[in-house]
Scaffold this active site. Sequence first.
Site, PDB file in Angstrom:
ATOM      1  CB  ALA A 100      34.346  45.633  36.115  1.00  0.00           C
TER       2      ALA A 100
ATOM      3  CG  ASP B 266      37.602  46.508  27.408  1.00  0.00           C
ATOM      4  OD1 ASP B 266      37.021  45.418  27.274  1.00  0.00           O
ATOM      5  OD2 ASP B 266      38.823  46.662  27.242  1.00  0.00           O
TER       6      ASP B 266
ATOM      7  CE1 TYR C 212      52.922  43.148  37.929  1.00  0.00           C
ATOM      8  CE2 TYR C 212      51.595  41.258  38.601  1.00  0.00           C
ATOM      9  CZ  TYR C 212      52.811  41.805  38.227  1.00  0.00           C
ATOM     10  OH  TYR C 212      53.920  41.002  38.161  1.00  0.00           O
TER      11      TYR C 212
ATOM     12  CG  ASP D  41      39.476  50.540  33.385  1.00  0.00           C
ATOM     13  OD1 ASP D  41      40.404  50.429  34.207  1.00  0.00           O
ATOM     14  OD2 ASP D  41      39.493  50.009  32.258  1.00  0.00           O
TER      15      ASP D  41
ATOM     16  CB  ALA E 139      43.067  51.350  32.244  1.00  0.00           C
TER      17      ALA E 139
HETATM   18  O1  KDG Z   1      40.914  47.680  32.516  1.00  0.00           O
HETATM   19  C1  KDG Z   1      40.586  47.364  31.188  1.00  0.00           C
HETATM   20  C2  KDG Z   1      41.822  47.453  30.396  1.00  0.00           C
HETATM   21  O2  KDG Z   1      42.683  46.440  30.828  1.00  0.00           O
HETATM   22  C3  KDG Z   1      41.591  47.294  28.931  1.00  0.00           C
HETATM   23  O3  KDG Z   1      40.682  48.263  28.442  1.00  0.00           O
HETATM   24  C4  KDG Z   1      42.843  47.295  28.121  1.00  0.00           C
HETATM   25  O4  KDG Z   1      44.074  49.106  29.016  1.00  0.00           O
HETATM   26  C5  KDG Z   1      44.012  47.936  28.766  1.00  0.00           C
HETATM   27  C6  KDG Z   1      45.152  47.096  29.124  1.00  0.00           C
HETATM   28  O5  KDG Z   1      46.244  47.540  28.879  1.00  0.00           O
HETATM   29  O6  KDG Z   1      44.989  46.025  29.659  1.00  0.00           O
END
Ligand code: KDG
Length: 324
Positions: free
Chosen positions: A264, A302, A176, A266, A34
């Site tokens: 999305a 992502d 979360y 992020d 993220a």
């Molecule tokens: O918001 C996208 C993220 O969930 C993904 O890139 C992976 O960071 C991540 C996670 O831990 O879920």
Amino acid sequence: RPRAVTVGEGLAVLVAQPGPLEDSPAFERGAGGAEANVATVLTQLGIETAWISRVGDDGFGRYLVRHLADRGVDISAVAVDSNRPTAVYVKERGNGSGVPGDMAAGASRMLYYRTGSAASALSPADLGTATGLLDGCELIHFTGITTALSESATALTETLIGRPRADRLISFDLNYRPALWDRREVNAADVLARHVRGSDVVFLGSDEAEAVFGTGDPDRLRALFPQPRHLVIKNDAHSVTGFLGAVRVEVPALELTVTERIGAGDAFAGGYLGALLQGRAHEQLLRFGHLCAAAALTGIGDVAELPPLALLESLAEAGPSDWA
Ligand code: KDG
């Protein structure tokens, strides 16, 4: 010198072909995490940004660092841990075929391979090596994923919200992830509420807020969390409600054909924060968020690859009634 710093785990992403995972003969490699995703949105908006993290001494770690450096992110505070691997996640995707094990078309599921990862060893010590970056920046962003990684990572994020602030903003996205909290002995809602209350800019998805805090209603969430000056609640895919102090604005999302949703949120956060650092007005922050999110919603990865800034600016200026 970076104006923004994000702190969190990067993951190599292996995107399966649509359909049951056991039938996917090949995987497309991508980058995730993220806070890394937010960093690349910020640099695309022209904001100098650094990413603080730990990666393994392996090909996935080198790939992630290169991915960020190629997008202009300052990676000088990324530590390489030779004892722990870089995290990986597999993105399983639905094909809507109706065969057992297949999900709806466009749906996706994340399978994490991250226990004991390099970034799970993030700790307050990692801030020590990045003091120069942190002291000089205007905004520090991280999410509930960083907080969830391990005890030492929670200590790091609690140090961040507890540091003297000066003019620096702390930005926190709830993100979360029950799979991570299930392994911890702490109460996720308590830890996350502390982070929401201790931050200046907070992003909450209404569904995840419902799961953690018992409500996804924007006004009830504002009553529960009056502390952050910016409180942004994403109402499923339809709209976003933004509070700035006592002012409340709601902006509808773009109507578009969604390819895949992961990332999305992020991109939304990156768009909002980038516009904030550019000194734009409140409603524009939400519009920039939506426009950047649209770039992530229309790809299978992502990472949001944004259109040129001038186009984003004219779309944000035009507003939702012209977005269709
Ligand atoms: O918001 C996208 C993220 O969930 C993904 O890139 C992976 O960071 C991540 C996670 O831990 O879920």
